[in-house]
Design a protein around this motif. Sequence first.
Motif, PDB file in Angstrom:
ATOM      1  N   PRO A 164      -7.072  -8.972 -17.944  1.00 15.89           N
ATOM      2  CA  PRO A 164      -6.547  -9.820 -16.868  1.00 15.89           C
ATOM      3  C   PRO A 164      -5.707  -9.041 -15.856  1.00 15.89           C
ATOM      4  O   PRO A 164      -5.243  -9.621 -14.878  1.00 15.89           O
ATOM      5  N   ILE A 165      -5.483  -7.759 -16.103  1.00 11.26           N
ATOM      6  CA  ILE A 165      -4.617  -6.963 -15.235  1.00 11.26           C
ATOM      7  C   ILE A 165      -5.356  -6.596 -13.956  1.00 11.26           C
ATOM      8  O   ILE A 165      -6.403  -5.950 -13.980  1.00 11.26           O
ATOM      9  N   LYS A 166      -4.798  -6.998 -12.840  1.00 11.19           N
ATOM     10  CA  LYS A 166      -5.366  -6.690 -11.527  1.00 11.19           C
ATOM     11  C   LYS A 166      -4.427  -5.839 -10.677  1.00 11.19           C
ATOM     12  O   LYS A 166      -4.849  -5.286  -9.653  1.00 11.19           O
ATOM     13  N   HIS A 167      -3.159  -5.766 -11.092  1.00 10.79           N
ATOM     14  CA  HIS A 167      -2.172  -5.000 -10.332  1.00 10.79           C
ATOM     15  C   HIS A 167      -1.305  -4.192 -11.299  1.00 10.79           C
ATOM     16  O   HIS A 167      -0.729  -4.751 -12.241  1.00 10.79           O
ATOM     17  N   VAL A 168      -1.247  -2.892 -11.062  1.00 11.15           N
ATOM     18  CA  VAL A 168      -0.442  -1.987 -11.886  1.00 11.15           C
ATOM     19  C   VAL A 168       0.675  -1.424 -11.011  1.00 11.15           C
ATOM     20  O   VAL A 168       0.414  -0.854  -9.946  1.00 11.15           O
ATOM     21  N   PHE A 169       1.910  -1.597 -11.481  1.00 16.22           N
ATOM     22  CA  PHE A 169       3.086  -1.086 -10.773  1.00 16.22           C
ATOM     23  C   PHE A 169       3.743  -0.030 -11.660  1.00 16.22           C
ATOM     24  O   PHE A 169       4.093  -0.330 -12.813  1.00 16.22           O
ATOM     25  N   ILE A 170       3.931   1.171 -11.145  1.00 18.92           N
ATOM     26  CA  ILE A 170       4.546   2.243 -11.917  1.00 18.92           C
ATOM     27  C   ILE A 170       5.833   2.659 -11.218  1.00 18.92           C
ATOM     28  O   ILE A 170       5.814   3.205 -10.109  1.00 18.92           O
ATOM     29  N   PHE A 171       6.958   2.370 -11.855  1.00 20.57           N
ATOM     30  CA  PHE A 171       8.267   2.771 -11.352  1.00 20.57           C
ATOM     31  C   PHE A 171       8.691   4.055 -12.058  1.00 20.57           C
ATOM     32  O   PHE A 171       8.605   4.144 -13.294  1.00 20.57           O
ATOM     33  N   PRO A 194      -2.127  -3.841  -2.799  1.00 19.86           N
ATOM     34  CA  PRO A 194      -3.053  -2.918  -3.482  1.00 19.86           C
ATOM     35  C   PRO A 194      -3.039  -3.065  -4.994  1.00 19.86           C
ATOM     36  O   PRO A 194      -2.069  -3.545  -5.598  1.00 19.86           O
ATOM     37  N   SER A 195      -4.106  -2.600  -5.619  1.00 19.24           N
ATOM     38  CA  SER A 195      -4.268  -2.749  -7.068  1.00 19.24           C
ATOM     39  C   SER A 195      -3.337  -1.842  -7.855  1.00 19.24           C
ATOM     40  O   SER A 195      -2.913  -2.187  -8.963  1.00 19.24           O
ATOM     41  N   VAL A 196      -3.044  -0.659  -7.333  1.00 14.87           N
ATOM     42  CA  VAL A 196      -2.187   0.307  -8.029  1.00 14.87           C
ATOM     43  C   VAL A 196      -1.080   0.735  -7.079  1.00 14.87           C
ATOM     44  O   VAL A 196      -1.340   1.072  -5.923  1.00 14.87           O
ATOM     45  N   ALA A 197       0.150   0.723  -7.581  1.00 14.67           N
ATOM     46  CA  ALA A 197       1.295   1.134  -6.761  1.00 14.67           C
ATOM     47  C   ALA A 197       2.242   1.981  -7.586  1.00 14.67           C
ATOM     48  O   ALA A 197       2.566   1.641  -8.733  1.00 14.67           O
ATOM     49  N   TRP A 198       2.658   3.093  -7.003  1.00 15.45           N
ATOM     50  CA  TRP A 198       3.727   3.915  -7.566  1.00 15.45           C
ATOM     51  C   TRP A 198       4.959   3.694  -6.707  1.00 15.45           C
ATOM     52  O   TRP A 198       4.888   3.755  -5.478  1.00 15.45           O
ATOM     53  N   ILE A 199       6.114   3.440  -7.350  1.00 12.96           N
ATOM     54  CA  ILE A 199       7.323   3.125  -6.602  1.00 12.96           C
ATOM     55  C   ILE A 199       8.430   4.086  -7.015  1.00 12.96           C
ATOM     56  O   ILE A 199       8.902   4.065  -8.163  1.00 12.96           O
ATOM     57  N   MET A 200       8.844   4.950  -6.096  1.00 13.29           N
ATOM     58  CA  MET A 200       9.954   5.859  -6.312  1.00 13.29           C
ATOM     59  C   MET A 200      11.240   5.214  -5.805  1.00 13.29           C
ATOM     60  O   MET A 200      11.213   4.265  -5.018  1.00 13.29           O
ATOM     61  N   PRO A 201      12.403   5.712  -6.212  1.00 17.64           N
ATOM     62  CA  PRO A 201      13.663   5.190  -5.672  1.00 17.64           C
ATOM     63  C   PRO A 201      13.717   5.364  -4.162  1.00 17.64           C
ATOM     64  O   PRO A 201      13.108   6.288  -3.612  1.00 17.64           O
ATOM     65  N   THR A 202      14.449   4.508  -3.493  1.00 18.36           N
ATOM     66  CA  THR A 202      14.542   4.619  -2.042  1.00 18.36           C
ATOM     67  C   THR A 202      15.362   5.833  -1.624  1.00 18.36           C
ATOM     68  O   THR A 202      15.086   6.454  -0.594  1.00 18.36           O
ATOM     69  N   ALA A 209       0.828  -5.520 -14.561  1.00 19.88           N
ATOM     70  CA  ALA A 209       1.398  -4.692 -15.616  1.00 19.88           C
ATOM     71  C   ALA A 209       2.374  -3.742 -14.940  1.00 19.88           C
ATOM     72  O   ALA A 209       2.010  -3.035 -13.997  1.00 19.88           O
ATOM     73  N   ILE A 210       3.614  -3.742 -15.415  1.00 21.67           N
ATOM     74  CA  ILE A 210       4.657  -2.893 -14.864  1.00 21.67           C
ATOM     75  C   ILE A 210       4.998  -1.829 -15.891  1.00 21.67           C
ATOM     76  O   ILE A 210       5.302  -2.142 -17.051  1.00 21.67           O
ATOM     77  N   ILE A 211       4.950  -0.575 -15.478  1.00 20.22           N
ATOM     78  CA  ILE A 211       5.354   0.540 -16.327  1.00 20.22           C
ATOM     79  C   ILE A 211       6.590   1.156 -15.674  1.00 20.22           C
ATOM     80  O   ILE A 211       6.538   1.596 -14.536  1.00 20.22           O
ATOM     81  N   LEU A 212       7.687   1.177 -16.401  1.00 17.77           N
ATOM     82  CA  LEU A 212       8.926   1.784 -15.920  1.00 17.77           C
ATOM     83  C   LEU A 212       9.222   2.996 -16.783  1.00 17.77           C
ATOM     84  O   LEU A 212       9.404   2.877 -17.995  1.00 17.77           O
ATOM     85  N   THR A 213       9.268   4.181 -16.156  1.00 22.76           N
ATOM     86  CA  THR A 213       9.517   5.405 -16.910  1.00 22.76           C
ATOM     87  C   THR A 213      10.463   6.315 -16.141  1.00 22.76           C
ATOM     88  O   THR A 213      10.881   5.998 -15.023  1.00 22.76           O
ATOM     89  N   TRP A 214      10.816   7.448 -16.741  1.00 22.49           N
ATOM     90  CA  TRP A 214      11.725   8.428 -16.151  1.00 22.49           C
ATOM     91  C   TRP A 214      11.018   9.780 -16.131  1.00 22.49           C
ATOM     92  O   TRP A 214      10.352  10.152 -17.104  1.00 22.49           O
ATOM     93  N   ILE A 262       6.198  -4.059 -19.000  1.00 22.93           N
ATOM     94  CA  ILE A 262       6.572  -5.436 -18.679  1.00 22.93           C
ATOM     95  C   ILE A 262       5.359  -6.124 -18.070  1.00 22.93           C
ATOM     96  O   ILE A 262       4.775  -5.630 -17.103  1.00 22.93           O
ATOM     97  N   SER A 263       4.963  -7.235 -18.642  1.00 23.92           N
ATOM     98  CA  SER A 263       3.762  -7.926 -18.176  1.00 23.92           C
ATOM     99  C   SER A 263       3.709  -9.313 -18.797  1.00 23.92           C
ATOM    100  O   SER A 263       4.298  -9.544 -19.866  1.00 23.92           O
ATOM    101  N   PRO A 264       3.000 -10.262 -18.161  1.00 25.13           N
ATOM    102  CA  PRO A 264       2.762 -11.537 -18.839  1.00 25.13           C
ATOM    103  C   PRO A 264       2.025 -11.358 -20.161  1.00 25.13           C
ATOM    104  O   PRO A 264       2.085 -12.227 -21.025  1.00 25.13           O
ATOM    105  N   TYR A 265       1.343 -10.223 -20.310  1.00 20.78           N
ATOM    106  CA  TYR A 265       0.542  -9.977 -21.513  1.00 20.78           C
ATOM    107  C   TYR A 265       1.173  -8.929 -22.415  1.00 20.78           C
ATOM    108  O   TYR A 265       0.563  -8.528 -23.416  1.00 20.78           O
ATOM    109  N   ALA A 266       2.386  -8.486 -22.101  1.00 21.41           N
ATOM    110  CA  ALA A 266       3.084  -7.553 -22.978  1.00 21.41           C
ATOM    111  C   ALA A 266       3.519  -8.273 -24.251  1.00 21.41           C
ATOM    112  O   ALA A 266       3.864  -9.460 -24.232  1.00 21.41           O
ATOM    113  N   LYS A 267       3.503  -7.566 -25.361  1.00 24.19           N
ATOM    114  CA  LYS A 267       3.981  -8.142 -26.608  1.00 24.19           C
ATOM    115  C   LYS A 267       5.475  -8.442 -26.496  1.00 24.19           C
ATOM    116  O   LYS A 267       6.174  -7.889 -25.659  1.00 24.19           O
TER     117      LYS A 267
END
Length: 459
Positions: free
Chosen positions: A37-44, A241-249, A285-290, A319-324
Amino acid sequence: MSTPQRVVPLLLLGLLLASPLAPALGATTVTSNGTTPIKHVFIFVEENHTFDNYFGAYPGVNGIAYAKPQPGPNGTTFSPVELNRATIAKDLCHAPGCARGDFNNGSMDGFVTSEKSNMTMGYFNPKLIPYFWDYASQYVLMDNYFTSAMTMSFPNHLYMMAGQAGGLMTNNYTFRFTFPTIVDNLDAAQVSWVYYAGSHQMTNGWNPLPASETYSKAHPTMNGIKESTDFQFDLAKPGFPSVAWIMPTTDQISEHPPYNITAGQLSVVDNINMIMKSQYWSSSAIILTWDDYGGWYDHVAPPQLDQYGLGFRVPTLIISPYAKHGFVDHTLSEHSSTLKFIETVFHVASLGTRDAKASDLLEAFNFAQQPRHALVMPGPFVPNHYPLKFPNGTLLGPPPLGQPGQLIQSDPGADYESTGLLILVVSVLVVFLAAVRLTKRGGGDAASTGHDAPAVSVQ
């Protein structure tokens, strides 16, 4: 096998399928046609903290409860110590030489001597980053996720985009490369993407794309790279967009010492809140990493896949509606796993060895569950009350060193758990009635043939 003898396996099968464990045991991470069901991936991607530094005191993880004292000068030893300030003046060394010294051939006992400071042993009081702990308690926290290279930011960002760094181990922004990146494959597959690179469109520690010959050739006007301040404006529009990478401002909210980690956390949370309130949350689906370890202590020796890495563990949240729910994920993963996840979700070919062999992160999801509710912060949660009460009402592992506490309100997304219990009860009842009916039928058959009905033994 007579009809009554078939009752026991049937009953056991029904109990298994109705069990609350069934989604975990029987539900696949992808649907039967290979889609999710994942259509948008956000990577912080944030800056410079190890797992122990942020989540070492979190219940149920491989954390500082297992740390060993570090040798220091003149026979001294140092153990992990809690930090109660959000701003730390000193930036620790995280160049490859220091990293190898910290690693010390896998003994993980060189941190104090290599860093020339016992500050490396610090771990932040969770009251300083309460919302990250809230995310962990309600979604997925990975405690076996490593950086791709035992070094600083730029090479690790290269791994996140290309699954390799071409042998680069320093922040050399004059570096140019010809190997492909994930955006090349996304372009070829006509999967839309955007890279929010802080406030820069030139090569820097957060943005390797301008150093790519293939990207520069295909995108001579640098399209696809935007300022991070554009993210929330773009999110409010249709067709994100389907895939987004987000860096700090800015550096100041990147969590990189000496900057305030709480301020960095609030910036991330503000962006995630926007996703949760947007039309895209239901398929996200949101992936937050360092990006790298920043010189901070971590007690787990990273597996050495090659001469470059893996590097030290960093925190990672999914973090996702489908995350455990409240799941601590122990799967071995690294920055190339973010590539593998994108490749798996959007059916894109691997770039090389690292991403092909990396975990795909799908074990963190349960696509059979009812989608989780958004957790817009601060919402019903009160920060500074840790450790949290977990889904089963207990601490899941070694007790943390912080102060006790609990959530003041149950997770609003937990309603599907009670629904699952109701389904369990109804399913067991249906199977039991069917078993009784089959048993009676079997007894009648035995009487008509003159043979005794076989006894069913329950042990």
